[in-house]
Design an enzyme around this catalytic site. Structure first.
Site, mmCIF file in Angstrom:
data_model
loop_
_atom_site.group_PDB
_atom_site.id
_atom_site.type_symbol
_atom_site.label_atom_id
_atom_site.label_comp_id
_atom_site.label_asym_id
_atom_site.label_seq_id
_atom_site.Cartn_x
_atom_site.Cartn_y
_atom_site.Cartn_z
ATOM 1 N N LYS A 190 0.879 -1.174 0.000
ATOM 2 C CA LYS A 190 0.000 0.000 0.000
ATOM 3 C C LYS A 190 0.916 1.223 0.000
ATOM 4 O O LYS A 190 1.445 1.621 1.035
ATOM 5 C CB LYS A 190 -0.882 -0.027 1.257
ATOM 6 C CG LYS A 190 -2.244 0.604 1.106
ATOM 7 C CD LYS A 190 -2.236 2.096 0.835
ATOM 8 C CE LYS A 190 -1.957 2.921 2.069
ATOM 9 N NZ LYS A 190 -1.740 4.348 1.737
ATOM 10 N N GLY A 243 6.482 5.056 8.676
ATOM 11 C CA GLY A 243 5.671 6.275 8.753
ATOM 12 C C GLY A 243 5.759 6.872 10.145
ATOM 13 O O GLY A 243 6.773 6.702 10.838
ATOM 14 N N THR A 247 0.752 6.659 13.755
ATOM 15 C CA THR A 247 0.111 5.666 12.873
ATOM 16 C C THR A 247 0.501 4.258 13.316
ATOM 17 O O THR A 247 -0.328 3.351 13.323
ATOM 18 C CB THR A 247 0.533 5.903 11.409
ATOM 19 O OG1 THR A 247 0.407 7.299 11.114
ATOM 20 C CG2 THR A 247 -0.323 5.109 10.441
ATOM 21 N N GLU A 265 9.398 1.251 11.031
ATOM 22 C CA GLU A 265 10.495 2.224 10.925
ATOM 23 C C GLU A 265 9.830 3.582 10.977
ATOM 24 O O GLU A 265 9.063 3.939 10.076
ATOM 25 C CB GLU A 265 11.273 1.997 9.615
ATOM 26 C CG GLU A 265 12.637 2.631 9.639
ATOM 27 C CD GLU A 265 12.664 3.950 8.925
ATOM 28 O OE1 GLU A 265 12.582 4.994 9.622
ATOM 29 O OE2 GLU A 265 12.749 3.949 7.688
ATOM 30 N N CYS A 299 13.431 10.689 7.829
ATOM 31 C CA CYS A 299 13.161 10.284 9.219
ATOM 32 C C CYS A 299 14.399 10.447 10.094
ATOM 33 O O CYS A 299 14.280 10.715 11.277
ATOM 34 C CB CYS A 299 12.630 8.858 9.260
ATOM 35 S SG CYS A 299 13.605 7.737 8.263
ATOM 36 N N GLU A 397 8.852 16.170 15.758
ATOM 37 C CA GLU A 397 9.384 15.953 14.411
ATOM 38 C C GLU A 397 8.679 16.895 13.428
ATOM 39 O O GLU A 397 7.459 16.851 13.290
ATOM 40 C CB GLU A 397 9.167 14.503 13.984
ATOM 41 C CG GLU A 397 9.905 14.182 12.697
ATOM 42 C CD GLU A 397 9.713 12.742 12.246
ATOM 43 O OE1 GLU A 397 8.594 12.224 12.385
ATOM 44 O OE2 GLU A 397 10.689 12.157 11.744
HETATM 45 P P1 ADP Z 1 2.278 10.950 7.045
HETATM 46 O O1 ADP Z 1 1.347 11.580 8.058
HETATM 47 O O2 ADP Z 1 3.598 11.574 7.043
HETATM 48 O O3 ADP Z 1 1.665 10.799 5.696
HETATM 49 P P2 ADP Z 1 1.616 8.323 7.936
HETATM 50 O O4 ADP Z 1 2.223 7.528 9.026
HETATM 51 O O5 ADP Z 1 0.230 8.849 8.174
HETATM 52 O O6 ADP Z 1 2.599 9.483 7.600
HETATM 53 O O7 ADP Z 1 1.575 7.518 6.571
HETATM 54 C C1 ADP Z 1 2.448 6.503 6.190
HETATM 55 C C2 ADP Z 1 1.652 5.419 5.499
HETATM 56 O O8 ADP Z 1 0.706 4.882 6.424
HETATM 57 C C3 ADP Z 1 0.827 5.882 4.299
HETATM 58 O O9 ADP Z 1 0.875 4.879 3.296
HETATM 59 C C4 ADP Z 1 -0.566 6.003 4.869
HETATM 60 O O10 ADP Z 1 -1.583 5.855 3.919
HETATM 61 C C5 ADP Z 1 -0.583 4.838 5.849
HETATM 62 N N1 ADP Z 1 -1.585 4.953 6.924
HETATM 63 C C6 ADP Z 1 -2.057 6.076 7.515
HETATM 64 N N2 ADP Z 1 -2.972 5.782 8.450
HETATM 65 C C7 ADP Z 1 -3.093 4.422 8.485
HETATM 66 C C8 ADP Z 1 -3.866 3.490 9.243
HETATM 67 N N3 ADP Z 1 -4.731 3.910 10.157
HETATM 68 N N4 ADP Z 1 -3.724 2.183 8.999
HETATM 69 C C9 ADP Z 1 -2.849 1.749 8.064
HETATM 70 N N5 ADP Z 1 -2.080 2.566 7.323
HETATM 71 C C10 ADP Z 1 -2.192 3.890 7.511
#
Ligand code: ADP
Length: 494
Positions: A190, A243, A247, A265, A299, A397
């Protein structure tokens, strides 16, 4: 890889994309699409097929079939290695096109994609291609060897859900796919909704390289829908996520009912520490690269710059001069050193932190502190001085080109401050005193410590975080541990 010409690279054209499920390119089941935006102009690049729970379900079922039947489980480890090599060759052959697509989607400068991202992507696939036929168990010297023969097998974990961010879209694909496939897993990827394009092109190249249907599946979509469905799906054995730590907390909770294996990570607030005896020229350049590389969307960015008091003023002057001289602009221009932040949301977040630094923290903004130009999401390289470690700009961050400079006098106090953060991803130490360098490398709680360098990466070198910066490691032999299960086999001999 060198930059082939000083001509501007043409912007690639993309209109509509599809999902890769079971070796076929398909629209999303709902028929929905979302807009992909070019951050350097704010224009719409493409309408991207938007997957959600139904598409994830199809992809997971395809990955499960590919894992259990079909050619993948019967393929020898050496053949899997060849497939990774063939993919690496195709990436290299299409480097220009992939690089341009990455620039379009992410806003990062073409020179950096060609000099850093592409070689690391190719290198990662080749490195794990080499591992594929060397992932082995052991025979074990148990009590009563006449009676029992005991050995271990290293087997793939199964179907791996891989959720990646937007700052290094292609490299994150490589770090996820290469070890997973080398070990014999199948994957559902994804990509981040901000940067959906290069993963699809890598998927196409993987199919050309001979990846069997269902081994690699790609479902673009949003985190709260597609990502969430992947995390909760009972057919997924492991989630590898890169990410934000917030999250990761959600993912950890959502993965609990199905007890998935998890590797994370996450973010950082890495201390970049310069002593007065350091090679000043190298250290200044290290501070610049440490925070401004990739628009600060890294990061492990050196976002807390600790300077020994004696050199503080001179160092800041040199840093500010470099920050002001940095060439911002069209990321397709090979002269450009700093491109656009990835999205309006990220741009707004960085500007909000700059405001917090100026007004709430009352630090001194001595360079940048504002947007660049009036189109796209560019932010000038920003330097704050008079920072204390408990200020928000020193603890949270920002993920942008903003550095907080903190002076230090006493080494013990420095170690305490450097470690006073929820994060523990990376750190750097600049000094000519080798004993001090090793002592500090041991005292700082971080997954990577650089001595007299910054942002050096290699597929062989494990990368990951302590504390809120992650769980597990990517790259190196360590990543293989997270993509295999150990099976112990006992055989009665007599
Ligand atoms: P940012 O806020 O910098 O975009 P995220 O941690 O939100 O960083 O995003 C990193 C990845 O995690 C993206 O592919 C995003 O779509 C995915 N993501 C965000 N929220 C969720 C969730 N609740 N469950 C699974 N994947 C998620």
């Amino acid at each position: 890889m060198s930059i082939p010409s000083m001509e501007k690279v043409a912007r690639p054209k993309v209109r509509q994309t599809q999902l890769l499920i079971d070796g076929k390119w398909v629209p999303s089941k709902s028929g929905k699409t979302f807009e992909d935006i070019d951050p350097s102009t704010g224009d719409v690049i493409a309408h991207v097929a938007e997957g959600d729970a139904a598409d994830i379900d199809e992809a997971v079922k395809a990955a499960r079939r590919a894992f259990e039947s079909g050619p993948w489980p019967r393929m020898s480890a050496r053949e899997r290695g060849k497939l990774l090599l063939a993919l690496a060759d195709r990436i290299e052959a299409n480097a220009q096109e992939l690089a341009a697509l990455e620039v379009l989607d992410n806003g990062k400068p073409i020179r950096e994609v060609l000099a850093a991202d592409i070689p690391l992507v190719v290198g990662t696939f080749r490195y794990y291609a080499g591992w594929a036929d060397k992932i082995a168990g052991e025979t074990l010297p148990v009590e009563n060897p006449d009676q029992f023969f005991c050995y271990t097998r290293r087997e793939p974990v199964g179907v791996c859900g891989q959720i990646i961010p937007w700052n290094f879209p292609m490299l994150m694909v490589a770090w996820k796919w290469a070890p997973a496939l080398a070990c014999g897993n199948t994957v559902v990827l994804k990509p981040a909704e901000q940067t959906p394009l290069t993963a699809l092109r890598l998927g196409e190249l993987a199919m050309e390289a001979g990846s069997p249907p269902g081994v690699i599946n790609i479902v673009n979509g949003f985190g709260e829908t597609a990502g969430d469905a992947l995390v909760k799906h009972p057919g997924v054995d492991k989630i590898a996520f890169t990410g934000e730590y917030r999250t990761a907390q959600i993912i950890m909770a959502n993965a609990a009912p199905t007890l998935k294996r998890l590797t994370f990570e996450l973010g950082g607030k890495s201390p970049n520490i310069v002593f007065a005896d350091a090679d000043m020229e190298q250290a200044v350049q290290g501070a610049v690269d440490g925070i401004f590389f990739n628009q600060g969307e890294v990061c492990c960015a050196g976002s807390r710059l600790f300077l020994e008091q004696k050199i503080h003023d001179e160092f800041v002057d040199r840093l500010v001069a470099r920050a002001k001289a940095r060439r911002l602009g069209d990321p397709f221009d090979p002269q450009t050193e700093q491109g656009a932040q990835v999205s309006k949301e990220q741009f707004d977040k960085i500007l909000k932190y700059i405001e917090i630094g100026k007004t709430q923290d009352k630090a001194r903004c001595v360079a940048g502190g504002e947007r660049f130009g009036d189109r796209g999401y560019f932010i000038r390289p920003t330097v704050f001085t008079n920072v204390r470690n408990d200020m928000r700009i020193a603890q949270e961050e920002i993920f942008g080109p903003v550095v907080a400079v903190l002076p230090f006098r006493d080494e013990r106090e420095l170690v305490r401050e450097a470690n006073t953060t929820i994060y523990g991803l990376a750190a750097a130490i600049w000094t000519k005193d080798i004993g001090r360098a090793h002592a500090l490398a041991a005292s700082i709680r971080a997954g990577t410590v650089w001595v007299n360098c910054y942002n050096t990466f290699d597929p062989a070198a494990p990368f990951g975080g302590y504390k809120y910066s992650g769980m597990g490691r990517e790259c190196g032999r360590e990543a293989l541990e997270h993509y295999t299960e150990v099976k112990t086999v006992w055989v009665r001999m007599a």
